[in-house]
Design an enzyme around this catalytic site. Structure first.
Site, mmCIF file in Angstrom:
data_model
loop_
_atom_site.group_PDB
_atom_site.id
_atom_site.type_symbol
_atom_site.label_atom_id
_atom_site.label_comp_id
_atom_site.label_asym_id
_atom_site.label_seq_id
_atom_site.Cartn_x
_atom_site.Cartn_y
_atom_site.Cartn_z
ATOM 1 C CG HIS A 184 -0.212 0.064 2.540
ATOM 2 N ND1 HIS A 184 0.418 1.193 3.029
ATOM 3 C CD2 HIS A 184 -0.008 -0.899 3.484
ATOM 4 C CE1 HIS A 184 0.948 0.951 4.207
ATOM 5 N NE2 HIS A 184 0.718 -0.337 4.499
ATOM 6 C CG ASP A 219 2.226 -19.956 13.325
ATOM 7 O OD1 ASP A 219 2.757 -19.791 14.436
ATOM 8 O OD2 ASP A 219 2.661 -20.733 12.465
ATOM 9 C CB SER A 250 2.404 -3.054 5.654
ATOM 10 O OG SER A 250 1.282 -2.716 6.421
#
Length: 211
Positions: free
Chosen positions: A24, A147, A162
């Site tokens: 992004h 997990d 990110s």
């Protein structure tokens, strides 16, 4: 104005030396607009730990930058991520093909991310939804961290993750982009295909296999 922060490199092409990360854009905190990029540098970082995310409060990775060693330059800040060229190839990585969006399935997948030191580890996730439209090019998948090790360390998805690569069936399918603020175990992912298309439009680079 200058800005600095921790983010994750998603892929690197050893032939062109181009890399892509974040999944992004870097945006203005006040306006939400994509920040124009005059110049930028990429350096390595040692992750020293994480503040766990809880409902209503995103967590974050904490670390120290190696500002004395510049390993590449940022050249583009686009909706689908940040892109540039590396002067120093990554010391670790796995070469794999990029999946087309039609090949992505709901169900088990994995992310590679770093929660301590500078070595990424693989963690299991679940892809809950896949959106094949281009309505939002950075929120193509809904993912959930399953997990137990990652959940114990970070609570799920935190700031700094990110760009963490998402892998399914031996293919790079995308990258982590956003966390659900009210549920840090879940978030969005972008198709790797969308990031590759951005590079191809900017650099005219054809990437067949990347690491």
């Amino acid at each position: 104005d200058s800005s600095a922060g921790i983010g994750t490199m998603t892929f690197y092409d050893p032939t062109s030396t181009v890399f892509g990360g974040l999944g992004h854009a870097i945006t203005d905190v006040d306006t939400g607009e994509i920040m124009p990029l005059l110049s930028g540098e990429i350096v390595s970082v040692d992750i020293e730990g994480a503040i766990k995310g809880v409902g209503g409060t995103p967590g974050e990775l904490r670390g120290s930058f190696h500002t004395d060693t510049i390993i590449g330059s940022l050249q583009q800040n686009r909706e689908t991520g940040v892109f540039g060229v590396l002067d120093t190839p990554p010391s670790q990585g796995v070469v794999m093909p990029v999946a087309l969006r039609q090949e992505i399935q709901t169900g088990k997948a994995y992310i590679y991310t770093t929660t301590e030191g500078n070595s990424p580890h693989m963690y299991e996730i679940e892809i809950e939804r896949v959106n094949l439209t281009d309505a939002n090019p950075t929120r193509n998948m809904v993912i959930r961290v399953t997990d137990p090790t990652l959940l114990a360390t970070t609570g799920g998805i935190v700031q700094g993750m990110s760009g963490s690569p998402i892998v399914q069936n031996g293919q790079l399918i995308g990258a982590v982009t956003h966390v659900f603020v009210n549920d840090p175990t879940r978030g969005y992912g972008i198709f790797a295909e969308n990031m590759i298309k951005t590079i191809q439009s900017l650099e005219k680079v054809q990437l067949d296999n990347i690491s």
